[in-house]
Design an enzyme around this catalytic site. Structure first.
Site, short mmCIF file in Angstrom:
data_model
loop_
_atom_site.label_atom_id
_atom_site.label_comp_id
_atom_site.label_asym_id
_atom_site.label_seq_id
_atom_site.Cartn_x
_atom_site.Cartn_y
_atom_site.Cartn_z
N ASP A 181 0.84 -1.20 0.00
CA ASP A 181 0.00 0.00 0.00
C ASP A 181 0.88 1.26 0.00
O ASP A 181 0.60 2.22 -0.74
CB ASP A 181 -0.98 0.00 1.18
CG ASP A 181 -0.30 -0.17 2.52
OD1 ASP A 181 0.82 -0.73 2.57
OD2 ASP A 181 -0.87 0.26 3.54
N GLY A 183 3.94 1.47 -1.14
CA GLY A 183 4.57 1.54 -2.47
C GLY A 183 3.61 2.12 -3.51
O GLY A 183 4.02 2.89 -4.38
N ASP A 211 0.53 -9.54 3.52
CA ASP A 211 -0.67 -9.32 4.36
C ASP A 211 -1.96 -9.45 3.56
O ASP A 211 -3.04 -9.56 4.13
CB ASP A 211 -0.62 -7.92 4.99
CG ASP A 211 0.42 -7.80 6.08
OD1 ASP A 211 1.11 -8.81 6.34
OD2 ASP A 211 0.54 -6.71 6.68
N MET A 254 2.39 -12.58 10.96
CA MET A 254 2.28 -11.19 10.50
C MET A 254 0.85 -10.89 10.05
O MET A 254 0.06 -11.79 9.81
CB MET A 254 3.26 -10.95 9.36
CG MET A 254 4.69 -10.79 9.87
SD MET A 254 5.77 -10.22 8.56
CE MET A 254 7.24 -9.83 9.50
N GLY A 255 0.58 -9.63 9.92
CA GLY A 255 -0.77 -9.18 9.57
C GLY A 255 -1.12 -8.00 10.45
O GLY A 255 -1.65 -8.15 11.54
N1 LIG Z 1 1.84 8.58 1.15
C1 LIG Z 1 3.06 8.29 0.68
N2 LIG Z 1 3.69 9.13 -0.18
C2 LIG Z 1 4.91 8.84 -0.67
N3 LIG Z 1 5.61 7.73 -0.37
C3 LIG Z 1 5.05 6.86 0.48
C4 LIG Z 1 3.75 7.08 1.05
N4 LIG Z 1 3.46 6.03 1.86
C5 LIG Z 1 4.52 5.21 1.79
N5 LIG Z 1 5.47 5.69 0.98
C6 LIG Z 1 6.77 5.07 0.70
O1 LIG Z 1 6.60 3.85 -0.01
C7 LIG Z 1 7.59 2.92 0.38
C8 LIG Z 1 6.93 1.62 0.77
O2 LIG Z 1 6.03 1.84 1.86
P1 LIG Z 1 5.97 0.88 3.12
O3 LIG Z 1 7.29 0.83 3.79
O4 LIG Z 1 4.80 1.28 3.93
O5 LIG Z 1 5.77 -0.58 2.51
P2 LIG Z 1 4.63 -1.14 1.58
O6 LIG Z 1 4.91 -0.76 0.18
O7 LIG Z 1 3.31 -0.75 2.14
O8 LIG Z 1 4.88 -2.70 1.70
P3 LIG Z 1 4.45 -3.70 2.89
O9 LIG Z 1 3.30 -3.10 3.61
O10 LIG Z 1 4.09 -4.95 2.17
O11 LIG Z 1 5.64 -3.86 3.72
C9 LIG Z 1 8.37 3.53 1.50
O12 LIG Z 1 9.62 4.00 1.04
C10 LIG Z 1 7.47 4.65 1.97
O13 LIG Z 1 8.17 5.73 2.55
O1 LIG Z 2 9.94 -5.38 7.76
P1 LIG Z 2 9.39 -4.77 8.99
O2 LIG Z 2 9.63 -3.30 8.97
O3 LIG Z 2 9.80 -5.45 10.22
O4 LIG Z 2 7.82 -4.89 8.88
C1 LIG Z 2 7.03 -5.93 9.26
C2 LIG Z 2 5.68 -5.73 8.63
O5 LIG Z 2 5.77 -5.91 7.24
C3 LIG Z 2 4.76 -6.79 6.78
O6 LIG Z 2 5.39 -8.03 6.54
C4 LIG Z 2 4.14 -6.30 5.49
O7 LIG Z 2 3.58 -5.06 5.67
C5 LIG Z 2 3.77 -6.86 7.94
O8 LIG Z 2 3.05 -8.06 7.98
C6 LIG Z 2 4.65 -6.67 9.13
O9 LIG Z 2 3.98 -6.09 10.20
MG LIG Z 3 2.11 -1.60 3.75
#
Ligand SMILES: Nc1ncnc2c1ncn2[C@@H]1O[C@H](COP(=O)(O)OP(=O)(O)OP(=O)(O)O)[C@@H](O)[C@H]1O
Ligand SMILES: O=P(O)(O)OC[C@H]1O[C@](O)(CO)[C@@H](O)[C@@H]1O
Ligand SMILES: [Mg+2]
Length: 460
Positions: A181, A183, A211, A254-255
């Site tokens: 989300d 990303g 997740d 996780m979740g």
């Molecule tokens: N609203 C936003 N605007 C710009 N960049 C964002 C925003 N939200 C998240 N990002 C950036 O997107 C990248 C991925 O976000 P995040 O670390 O939340 O993982 P993710 O893509 O949600 O994957 P996962 O939840 O599966 O770990 C990060 O570098 C984060 O800073």
């Molecule tokens: O890699 P990190 O920062 O420990 O994050 C763990 C989180 O990432 C996820 O694997 C995916 O968002 C979640 O299930 C978990 O809470």
């Molecule tokens: Mg995420």
């Protein structure tokens, strides 16, 4: 959330004027149960009553653009530089998607160059922008045999203009963001910055997350491999608990906000007595509470197996004023760091069973990182490859600000704004949760459900 056809339309960079190298393969294609022709669309909803609810002609009913190759494309492949990055937490299949993209872009479209940006969005900052990897079919030939991502990943927000500067400096025409989300939000943010500067760069999201919390996709890639791996830990803990006096088997999975891994892994292992997920609040105390149920189970069966999603019962930590367990902090990307519900459960279950003369043997496993670092299983490998193909086709056809997804078994283009508009969660009224209740025989609720905490039923 009511959606209309216009909400589902995707942005195009412009008219498609070049013949696609795949055009010959497409001449006789038409819609069938196994193919959606490029002019056709895929329905958002799939029941008679939902469709009947739209008082509009069929072509106005909400639908997604079909993914897949087009006869005509927007970019001249011989002049295209593609960029790829992976961001957020690891997920099985990341390497498979990278490999699929590189193969499709290099072998079929014969693009000029493919660059991998290292360590997520950090690879697009001015500091790291020259640390790129040249991706060729030869380079990616065997990467699907390893978990993780050859490009590396990271969390943490970066300046959109700085990131666009990097794309411009490398002459990137199409960028693939493989992320969750966050990303997808980052990809939206990049698209907006690109549009504001009037640049001709396509941004395509490939949604990933173990997740399974992204909406408008049947299941996200890697999820199946992750829960299959989690299943083994539930089986181990069940064996241990069954062999111990008053055994309590507890597996934390996780979740953060969605309990899909816990629900699917518990169904797959088919040995859990209790599944606790973030979507369904529970009470510990009282005759209807979790502790009484655990006691009842241990008395009757001799042991109990609990599958706990890490985001479950967070309100209990607050109620118990366990602020040391619920730091309320956020990670570099702004995701809330969860409190340690597993610690609270271990403590309260041990205290309760001891007080009623059933001093337990606690068998606890937290396999968190072990389940997301595995190699993609056969199903996910195919899925990743097909998503990669769809993403390459979308980019070459000049679609932008769009994610590729599988929706009701068809591959479609989903506007990024929709991908981040809501979270996919287990619906307490849905048939998945019903299967969990049927399998575990646990009550629908432990204690009284608080008003207003029920997640609304939705498209997923
Ligand atoms: N609203 C936003 N605007 C710009 N960049 C964002 C925003 N939200 C998240 N990002 C950036 O997107 C990248 C991925 O976000 P995040 O670390 O939340 O993982 P993710 O893509 O949600 O994957 P996962 O939840 O599966 O770990 C990060 O570098 C984060 O800073
Ligand atoms: O890699 P990190 O920062 O420990 O994050 C763990 C989180 O990432 C996820 O694997 C995916 O968002 C979640 O299930 C978990 O809470
Ligand atoms: Mg995420």
């Amino acid at each position: 959330m009511t959606l209309y056809l216009d909400d589902l339309r995707v942005r195009h960079l412009g008219e498609c004027r070049y013949d696609s190298p795949l055009s010959e393969m497409l001449t006789t294609k038409q819609t069938s149960p196994h193919y959606v022709a490029e002019g056709d669309r895929v329905l958002l909803e799939d029941t008679v009553s939902m469709l009947a609810g739209h008082d509009v002609p069929p072509e106005q009913v909400p639908s997604f653009e079909a993914a897949g190759p087009r006869k005509k494309i927007y970019f001249d492949p011989s002049s295209v530089t593609a960029g790829i990055l992976t961001c957020g937490g690891l997920c099985p299949g990341l390497n498979n998607v990278i490999r699929g993209l590189v193969q499709e872009l290099a072998v079929h479209y014969k693009v000029k160059r493919i660059l991998g940006f290292r360590n997520g969005l950090r690879g697009l900052t001015s500091e790291h922008r020259d640390d790129t990897v040249e991706l060729t079919p030869e380079h990616v030939r065997d990467i699907h045999n390893a978990g993780g991502t050859i490009l590396g990943s990271s969390r943490g927000n970066q300046d959109p203009d700085e990131m666009v500067d990097s794309l411009v400096e490398h002459g990137v025409d199409v960028l693939f963001v493989i992320g969750g989300d966050g990303g997808m939000r980052a990809a939206t943010c990049l698209s907006n910055a690109i549009e504001a500067r009037g640049l001709d760069i396509a941004v395509i999201g490939v949604p990933k997350t173990i997740d399974n919390d992204l909406p408008f996709t049947d299941q996200s890639f890697g999820f199946q491999s992750a829960f299959a791996s989690a299943m083994d830990f539930i089986s181990s803990v069940s064996v241990e608990a069954a062999a111990s006096p008053n055994g309590v088997g507890l597996v934390k999975l996780m979740g953060r906000h969605s309990g899909f891994i816990a629900a699917y892994a518990a169904l797959a292992a088919n040995g859990a007595d209790i599944v606790l997920i973030p979507e369904i609040p529970f009470a510990l105390d009282g005759p209807e509470g979790l502790l009484a149920y655990v006691e009842q189970h241990v008395r009757k069966k001799g042991y109990v197996v609990i599958v706990l999603a890490e985001g479950a019962g967070q309100d209990l930590l607050e109620d118990a004023d366990l602020s040391h367990r619920n730091g309320k902090a956020t990670d570099a990307s702004g995701n809330v760091k969860l409190g340690k519900i597993d610690d609270l459960l271990k403590e309260r279950i041990t205290d309760h069973l001891t007080a009623v003369g059933l001093a337990p043997t606690m068998r606890y496993i937290d396999p968190s990182y072990a389940i997301r670092s595995v190699v993609a299983n056969a199903y996910d490998s195919v899925y990743c490859l097909r998503l990669a193909h769809a993403a390459a086709h979308a980019a070459m056809a000049g679609r932008t600000e769009v994610a590729v997804a599988r929706w009701r078994r068809r591959f479609v283009h989903v506007p990024l704004s929709l991908m981040t508009s809501r979270r996919n969660q287990v619906d307490p009224d849905g048939d998945l949760w019903m299967s969990v209740l049927e399998t575990t025989c646990q009550p629908a609720e432990f204690g009284v459900q608080r008003e207003g905490e029920k997640v609304p039923s939705g498209f997923c």
